[in-house]
Design an enzyme around this catalytic site. Structure first.
Site, PDB file in Angstrom:
ATOM      1  N   THR A  91     -17.203  68.667 -27.300  1.00 50.39           N
ATOM      2  CA  THR A  91     -16.930  70.067 -27.873  1.00 50.39           C
ATOM      3  C   THR A  91     -17.570  70.929 -26.682  1.00 50.39           C
ATOM      4  OG1 THR A  91     -17.147  71.904 -29.389  1.00 50.39           O
ATOM      5  CG2 THR A  91     -18.831  70.256 -29.364  1.00 50.39           C
ATOM      6  N   GLU A  92     -16.589  71.678 -26.009  1.00 48.57           N
ATOM      7  CA  GLU A  92     -17.021  72.639 -25.192  1.00 48.57           C
ATOM      8  C   GLU A  92     -18.250  73.432 -25.025  1.00 48.57           C
ATOM      9  OE1 GLU A  92     -13.103  74.607 -26.120  1.00 48.57           O
ATOM     10  OE2 GLU A  92     -13.976  72.876 -26.350  1.00 48.57           O
ATOM     11  N   ASN A  93     -18.621  73.765 -26.313  1.00 49.02           N
ATOM     12  CA  ASN A  93     -19.940  74.653 -26.438  1.00 49.02           C
ATOM     13  C   ASN A  93     -21.261  73.840 -26.621  1.00 49.02           C
ATOM     14  OD1 ASN A  93     -18.646  73.758 -29.174  1.00 49.02           O
ATOM     15  ND2 ASN A  93     -20.457  74.550 -29.921  1.00 49.02           N
TER      16      ASN A  93
END
Length: 452
Positions: free
Chosen positions: A282-284
């Site tokens: 997940t890009e966060n």
């Protein structure tokens, strides 16, 4: 070793001056310095340039600054989720500069490292690139992005020691470590302040040399907005969408690192079991995403890019947003699964600009679409009014050019074989005649045996 001064939230807010550029950490409501932002909303500071991933939810944190008219300009990647930001932009009271999420992270990292800027393939050939300088490097068109710095950074960490060393919890790193390096004055809001030595050196994420002031403030579930409880983000599921999700699952292989976008792709996560051997990114700032917990929120669990609390599988890891998007742009993510508004015959994707709405929310889509090794797009075959989404040429603003490998709709599966859009499979209930009639793009037909 120095001792960093500890301020009240009110004293800290007084360090911000009108007209300054303010860097604000957080992703959604996770890792957000909410108490500092609320205190700032009680001051008469005006004309701020607000740099953050988003302005946050209405009525919370940065949303109050926006409502008060304290923001003149906003720089970030996703403001669409805040209707007040959209209204202010439309009314001309808020200037907005959109940056893809990974570009925002890298611009902050470059600013903190004393660099003038960098070239990135993200957003090349799109309206986001605007009139930026471009070059072809290593065979790819790249856009020059200037470094980004601020006058003041307001960030959030879990723990600090008295020397200002910071430790982040779970996915609360996101933009915080980057912003701590990229401002002239850094104020860290933390849950707990301990004596020097109580945070082991290997667990210090932000060294104290970056931090000027500390503020101790305790988070409550009410500070976390929609991330406070997993049940607040429960997904609505219908059979057609689940059919697409199950078809996506067939494309994932053991060992694949996979990023699932918002919408239909998030349904795939609920189908993945440990036996599939898929590693969700997940890009966060997380690798090793597990299923959603039955209850609880961001006080107890990490969150994904949809701001939904998730669990962490054994072997999971956390990192900041620059590292996360470095994985994506560097080709370390095997598969990205994204929603779409249009895909055309050239493999171009448009998925971020909704017709009739202000262009205020690009997020991480451009980085993922151009950086993942393989791009699978899931979308309904047509618009609600019947207009096709597979078209000869995209008419909506592009997300990426020529990167789509596969399209899975509620009617069929298309692949780009030899550079040509090719129908390879019909989904249950669909007919070849129906697909031909509802597809605006030209395509070849190469249905696999048993695909009718």
């Amino acid at each position: 070793m120095k001792r960093v001064p500890v301020l009240t939230v009110g004293e800290a807010a007084q360090r911000v001056r009108s007209g300054q550029t303010l860097l604000v950490g957080g992703f959604g409501m996770t890792g957000n310095p909410v108490h500092l932002m609320h205190a700032l909303a009680e001051t008469d500071v005006r004309d701020l340039t607000y740099v953050a991933n988003n302005v946050s939810e209405p009525g919370l944190s940065g949303g109050r600054l926006l409502r008060n008219g304290q923001l003149r300009r906003a720089v970030g990647s996703y403001f669409t989720s805040n209707p007040e930001a959209v209204q202010a932009y439309q009314a001309g009271t808020l200037e907005v500069e959109l940056l893809p999420q990974g570009t925002l992270a890298e611009a902050l990292r470059a600013g903190g490292a004393g660099l003038g800027g960098f070239y990135t393939p993200t957003a090349a050939g799109t309206v986001i690139a605007g009139g930026a300088e471009t070059r072809v490097l290593n065979g790819r068109e790249m856009v020059f992005v200037p470094a980004l710095r601020g006058d003041v950074a307001l960030i959030r960490a879990w723990r600090a020691d008295t020397a200002g060393n910071l430790q982040y919890r779970l996915t609360e790193q996101n933009f915080n470590p980057l912003m701590a390096t990229a401002a002239d004055l850094v104020i860290a809001e933390v849950e707990e302040i301990v004596e020097v030595g109580q945070i082991p050196p290997e667990q210090v994420h932000t060294p104290g040399l970056y931090v000027d002031y500390l503020v101790q403030a305790t988070l409550t579930p009410g500070d976390l907005g929609s991330s406070a409880d997993v049940r607040g983000g429960a997904k609505k599921v219908d059979p057609a969408r689940m059919a697409m999700a199950r078809r996506v699952l067939q494309e994932l292989r053991p060992g694949d690192v996979v990023n699932l976008g918002i919408g239909i792709p998030t349904l795939v996560a609920d189908l993945i079991t440990p036996g599939h051997g898929v590693n969700l990114h997940t890009e966060n700032g997380m690798l090793g995403v597990g299923p959603s917990p039955e209850g609880g929120g961001a006080m107890d669990y990490p969150v994904n890019a949809g701001k939904i609390p998730v669990t962490a599988l054994p072997g999971a890891s956390y990192f900041d947003s620059a590292a996360s998007f470095g994985m994506i742009r560097g080709g370390h993510v095997d598969v990205a699964v994204m929603g779409g508004l249009q895909v055309d015959e050239a493999g171009n994707l448009a998925n971020w600009a909704v017709p009739g709405r202000p262009l205020l929310g690009v997020g991480g889509a451009m980085d993922l679409a151009s950086g993942a090794r393989r791009l699978i797009v899931t979308m309904t075959h047509t618009e609600p009014g019947g207009a096709p989404k597979l078209v000869r040429e995209c008419t909506l603003p592009l997300t990426t050019r020529g990167a789509v490998n596969m399209v899975i709709t509620d009617q069929a599966v298309f692949e780009f074989l030899g550079g040509e859009l090719t129908l390879t499979e019909l989904l249950p209930g669909a007919t070849l005649e129906g697909v031909r009639a509802s597809t605006g793009a030209r395509f070849r037909e190469r249905l696999r045996e048993g695909a009718l």
